[in-house]
Design a protein around this motif. Structure first.
Motif, PDB file in Angstrom:
ATOM      1  N   TRP A   1     -14.975 -10.403   4.757  1.00  7.98           N
ATOM      2  CA  TRP A   1     -16.424 -10.213   4.514  1.00  7.98           C
ATOM      3  C   TRP A   1     -17.326  -9.278   5.089  1.00  7.98           C
ATOM      4  O   TRP A   1     -18.029  -8.415   4.437  1.00  7.98           O
ATOM      5  N   GLN A   2     -16.880  -8.808   6.483  1.00  6.56           N
ATOM      6  CA  GLN A   2     -17.437  -7.811   7.232  1.00  6.56           C
ATOM      7  C   GLN A   2     -16.866  -6.520   7.376  1.00  6.56           C
ATOM      8  O   GLN A   2     -17.424  -5.670   7.819  1.00  6.56           O
ATOM      9  N   LEU A   3     -15.698  -6.475   6.291  1.00  3.52           N
ATOM     10  CA  LEU A   3     -14.882  -5.289   6.697  1.00  3.52           C
ATOM     11  C   LEU A   3     -15.463  -4.370   5.340  1.00  3.52           C
ATOM     12  O   LEU A   3     -15.105  -4.598   4.363  1.00  3.52           O
ATOM     13  N   LYS A   4     -15.884  -3.187   5.791  1.00  7.09           N
ATOM     14  CA  LYS A   4     -16.211  -2.262   5.163  1.00  7.09           C
ATOM     15  C   LYS A   4     -15.069  -1.061   4.906  1.00  7.09           C
ATOM     16  O   LYS A   4     -14.676  -0.460   5.583  1.00  7.09           O
ATOM     17  N   MET A   5     -14.914  -0.687   3.678  1.00  3.04           N
ATOM     18  CA  MET A   5     -13.867   0.270   3.232  1.00  3.04           C
ATOM     19  C   MET A   5     -14.348   1.298   2.223  1.00  3.04           C
ATOM     20  O   MET A   5     -14.703   0.692   1.076  1.00  3.04           O
ATOM     21  N   ASP A   6     -14.191   2.540   2.591  1.00  3.31           N
ATOM     22  CA  ASP A   6     -14.497   3.497   1.595  1.00  3.31           C
ATOM     23  C   ASP A   6     -13.282   3.378   0.726  1.00  3.31           C
ATOM     24  O   ASP A   6     -12.105   2.714   0.830  1.00  3.31           O
ATOM     25  N   GLU A   7     -12.985   4.234  -0.454  1.00  3.62           N
ATOM     26  CA  GLU A   7     -11.844   4.257  -1.563  1.00  3.62           C
ATOM     27  C   GLU A   7     -10.561   4.765  -0.694  1.00  3.62           C
ATOM     28  O   GLU A   7      -9.563   4.324  -0.887  1.00  3.62           O
ATOM     29  N   ASN A   8     -10.730   5.776   0.158  1.00  7.20           N
ATOM     30  CA  ASN A   8      -9.705   6.318   0.801  1.00  7.20           C
ATOM     31  C   ASN A   8      -9.059   5.332   1.706  1.00  7.20           C
ATOM     32  O   ASN A   8      -7.715   5.115   1.585  1.00  7.20           O
ATOM     33  N   LYS A   9      -9.575   4.452   2.692  1.00  3.82           N
ATOM     34  CA  LYS A   9      -9.146   3.498   3.148  1.00  3.82           C
ATOM     35  C   LYS A   9      -8.704   2.486   2.703  1.00  3.82           C
ATOM     36  O   LYS A   9      -7.554   1.673   2.823  1.00  3.82           O
ATOM     37  N   LEU A  10      -9.306   1.898   1.585  1.00  2.00           N
ATOM     38  CA  LEU A  10      -8.769   1.058   0.679  1.00  2.00           C
ATOM     39  C   LEU A  10      -7.341   1.358   0.218  1.00  2.00           C
ATOM     40  O   LEU A  10      -6.620   0.474  -0.142  1.00  2.00           O
ATOM     41  N   THR A  11      -7.436   2.631  -0.409  1.00  2.00           N
ATOM     42  CA  THR A  11      -6.114   3.102  -1.070  1.00  2.00           C
ATOM     43  C   THR A  11      -4.920   2.964   0.036  1.00  2.00           C
ATOM     44  O   THR A  11      -3.787   2.669  -0.281  1.00  2.00           O
ATOM     45  N   GLY A  12      -5.252   3.366   1.135  1.00  2.00           N
ATOM     46  CA  GLY A  12      -4.295   3.168   2.214  1.00  2.00           C
ATOM     47  C   GLY A  12      -3.524   1.781   2.483  1.00  2.00           C
ATOM     48  O   GLY A  12      -2.584   1.624   2.658  1.00  2.00           O
ATOM     49  N   LEU A  13      -4.589   0.808   2.442  1.00  2.00           N
ATOM     50  CA  LEU A  13      -4.359  -0.454   2.791  1.00  2.00           C
ATOM     51  C   LEU A  13      -3.529  -0.970   1.526  1.00  2.00           C
ATOM     52  O   LEU A  13      -2.683  -1.740   1.798  1.00  2.00           O
ATOM     53  N   ILE A  14      -3.792  -0.595   0.303  1.00  2.00           N
ATOM     54  CA  ILE A  14      -3.112  -1.108  -0.841  1.00  2.00           C
ATOM     55  C   ILE A  14      -1.643  -0.598  -0.550  1.00  2.00           C
ATOM     56  O   ILE A  14      -0.702  -1.442  -0.999  1.00  2.00           O
ATOM     57  N   LEU A  15      -1.617   0.645  -0.247  1.00  2.00           N
ATOM     58  CA  LEU A  15      -0.145   1.048  -0.255  1.00  2.00           C
ATOM     59  C   LEU A  15       0.561   0.726   0.878  1.00  2.00           C
ATOM     60  O   LEU A  15       1.743   0.570   0.591  1.00  2.00           O
ATOM     61  N   VAL A  16      -0.033   0.406   2.043  1.00  2.00           N
ATOM     62  CA  VAL A  16       0.755  -0.239   3.071  1.00  2.00           C
ATOM     63  C   VAL A  16       1.283  -1.530   2.697  1.00  2.00           C
ATOM     64  O   VAL A  16       2.420  -2.013   3.060  1.00  2.00           O
ATOM     65  N   PHE A  17       0.350  -2.233   2.217  1.00  2.00           N
ATOM     66  CA  PHE A  17       0.566  -3.629   1.717  1.00  2.00           C
ATOM     67  C   PHE A  17       1.778  -3.596   0.720  1.00  2.00           C
ATOM     68  O   PHE A  17       2.830  -4.516   0.746  1.00  2.00           O
ATOM     69  N   THR A  18       1.755  -2.619  -0.360  1.00  2.00           N
ATOM     70  CA  THR A  18       2.596  -2.512  -1.504  1.00  2.00           C
ATOM     71  C   THR A  18       4.174  -2.205  -0.766  1.00  2.00           C
ATOM     72  O   THR A  18       5.036  -2.539  -1.096  1.00  2.00           O
ATOM     73  N   MET A  19       4.051  -1.259   0.118  1.00  2.00           N
ATOM     74  CA  MET A  19       5.302  -0.853   0.722  1.00  2.00           C
ATOM     75  C   MET A  19       6.130  -1.950   1.299  1.00  2.00           C
ATOM     76  O   MET A  19       7.259  -2.096   1.459  1.00  2.00           O
ATOM     77  N   GLY A  20       5.168  -2.782   2.059  1.00  2.00           N
ATOM     78  CA  GLY A  20       5.522  -3.913   2.754  1.00  2.00           C
ATOM     79  C   GLY A  20       6.497  -4.950   1.890  1.00  2.00           C
ATOM     80  O   GLY A  20       7.503  -5.396   1.821  1.00  2.00           O
ATOM     81  N   ILE A  21       5.967  -5.157   0.787  1.00  2.00           N
ATOM     82  CA  ILE A  21       6.201  -6.059  -0.380  1.00  2.00           C
ATOM     83  C   ILE A  21       7.382  -5.528  -1.135  1.00  2.00           C
ATOM     84  O   ILE A  21       8.560  -6.249  -1.526  1.00  2.00           O
ATOM     85  N   VAL A  22       7.402  -4.244  -1.351  1.00  2.00           N
ATOM     86  CA  VAL A  22       8.673  -3.574  -1.876  1.00  2.00           C
ATOM     87  C   VAL A  22       9.939  -3.710  -1.002  1.00  2.00           C
ATOM     88  O   VAL A  22      10.986  -3.937  -1.488  1.00  2.00           O
ATOM     89  N   VAL A  23       9.702  -3.418   0.278  1.00  2.00           N
ATOM     90  CA  VAL A  23      10.711  -3.629   1.195  1.00  2.00           C
ATOM     91  C   VAL A  23      11.502  -5.151   1.371  1.00  2.00           C
ATOM     92  O   VAL A  23      12.612  -5.201   1.177  1.00  2.00           O
ATOM     93  N   VAL A  24      10.133  -5.996   1.324  1.00  2.00           N
ATOM     94  CA  VAL A  24      10.870  -7.250   1.257  1.00  2.00           C
ATOM     95  C   VAL A  24      11.446  -7.707  -0.133  1.00  2.00           C
ATOM     96  O   VAL A  24      12.578  -8.182  -0.144  1.00  2.00           O
ATOM     97  N   GLY A  25      11.088  -7.235  -1.269  1.00  2.00           N
ATOM     98  CA  GLY A  25      11.555  -7.543  -2.541  1.00  2.00           C
ATOM     99  C   GLY A  25      12.958  -6.876  -2.875  1.00  2.00           C
ATOM    100  O   GLY A  25      13.694  -7.592  -3.081  1.00  2.00           O
ATOM    101  N   VAL A  26      13.065  -5.637  -2.432  1.00  2.00           N
ATOM    102  CA  VAL A  26      14.363  -4.926  -2.458  1.00  2.00           C
ATOM    103  C   VAL A  26      15.368  -5.823  -1.682  1.00  2.00           C
ATOM    104  O   VAL A  26      16.509  -5.814  -2.110  1.00  2.00           O
ATOM    105  N   SER A  27      14.856  -6.022  -0.318  1.00  2.00           N
ATOM    106  CA  SER A  27      15.857  -6.389   0.562  1.00  2.00           C
ATOM    107  C   SER A  27      16.498  -8.024  -0.106  1.00  2.00           C
ATOM    108  O   SER A  27      17.840  -8.500  -0.258  1.00  2.00           O
ATOM    109  N   LEU A  28      15.544  -8.824  -0.723  1.00  2.00           N
ATOM    110  CA  LEU A  28      15.689  -9.914  -1.290  1.00  2.00           C
ATOM    111  C   LEU A  28      16.651  -9.723  -2.521  1.00  2.00           C
ATOM    112  O   LEU A  28      17.664 -10.669  -2.449  1.00  2.00           O
TER     113      LEU A  28
END
Length: 278
Positions: A1-28
């Motif tokens: 709720w208190q976490l403020k992010m501009d578009e660049n930071k939000l993009t980075g967070l989405i990509l980091v999260f996605t890369m983690g899911i891709v690693v887990v998914g491909v490994s599985l």
């Protein structure tokens, strides 16, 4: 709720999260399965937990593509759509059907909201015609891959007995709506629907606080989506939370679990609420 992010930071967070899911998914897929091929039997007991994570990543990347702006808009659109499609491919491969439905419905909603103002008369029927045309033009191998992911190995009930258990649960609640089977276990089994699961096991009286929180969160989310839509990337978290609510219609532990599966959905939701407030 208190976490403020501009578009660049939000993009980075989405990509980091996605890369983690891709690693887990491909490994599985490669360690517990046989690569990107459909098995008639489910090869992973964790598909119902990993699948919604993949659906979340697909929704976030689709939202990144639709809500991108500035000089990197075209790049983020291509990157977001590519990652979203890859996440859908992983969902198909592990055969997480509830996650596939959630990703499909939420992304369709984003597309409708994104373009309805510009193409109001064409948005609905145009979307249907586009889906039909794309499906017809797809190579047979892709259509077969999707069909096998959804139906391979099923000779009868494609819901794996869930519809029958839901009907049994409704019969129990018709007889004792206030307490369900809290005082008298009826052997219905696990009902894979969050609201129905709570009411069956605790009755309307005891389940009321849980259902109040559940429907309050859903109401806040839908209200914000109706107000803001996917007008900017910063609101993509609204759709990430909606995805796990869709899954909760088919999995009794969602939208709060299992474990830490949905933590990022609520984090992205909080970011969206903060942006909505400001």
């Amino acid at each position: 709720w208190q976490l403020k992010m501009d578009e660049n930071k939000l993009t980075g967070l989405i990509l980091v999260f996605t890369m983690g899911i891709v690693v887990v998914g491909v490994s599985l897929i490669f360690l517990q399965g046989s690569g990107f091929s459909i098995s008639e039997t489910y090869f992973s007991d964790q598909k119902n937990a990993v699948g919604p994570l993949m659906a979340t990543a697909a929704v976030l990347n689709a939202g990144m593509a639709l809500g991108a702006s500035g000089k990197r808009k075209v790049f983020l659109m291509i990157l977001g759509l590519s990652l979203a499609l890859f996440c859908v491919l992983m969902i198909l491969t592990i055969r997480a059907r509830a996650a596939l439905l959630a990703a499909t419905l939420v992304i369709a909603l984003m597309l409708f909201q994104r373009y309805k103002n510009k193409y109001l008369l064409l948005s609905f029927w145009g979307a249907i015609l586009l889906v039909v045309a794309v499906f017809l033009l797809l190579p047979h191998s892709i259509k077969q891959y999707v069909y096998q992911s959804l139906f391979a190995g099923f000779s009868g009930d494609i819901t794996s007995g869930r519809m029958a258990r839901n009907q049994q649960a409704l019969q129990v609640l018709a007889e004792n709506p206030l307490f369900g089977q809290l005082l008298n276990a009826r052997g219905v089994g696990i009902v894979h629907n969050y609201p129905l699961f709570q009411v069956l096991n605790f009755g309307l009286l005891m389940a009321a606080p849980l259902l109040a929180l559940y429907f309050y969160l859903l109401f806040v989310d839908i209200k914000a989506i109706a107000t803001k839509g996917i007008s900017a990337m910063r609101y993509v978290g609204l759709y990430a939370l909606l995805a796990v609510f869709v899954v909760s219609m088919f999995e009794y532990s969602f939208p709060y679990g299992p474990g830490t599966t949905t933590v990022m959905n609520f984090i992205f939701f909080g970011i969206a609420l903060q942006n909505n407030k400001s």
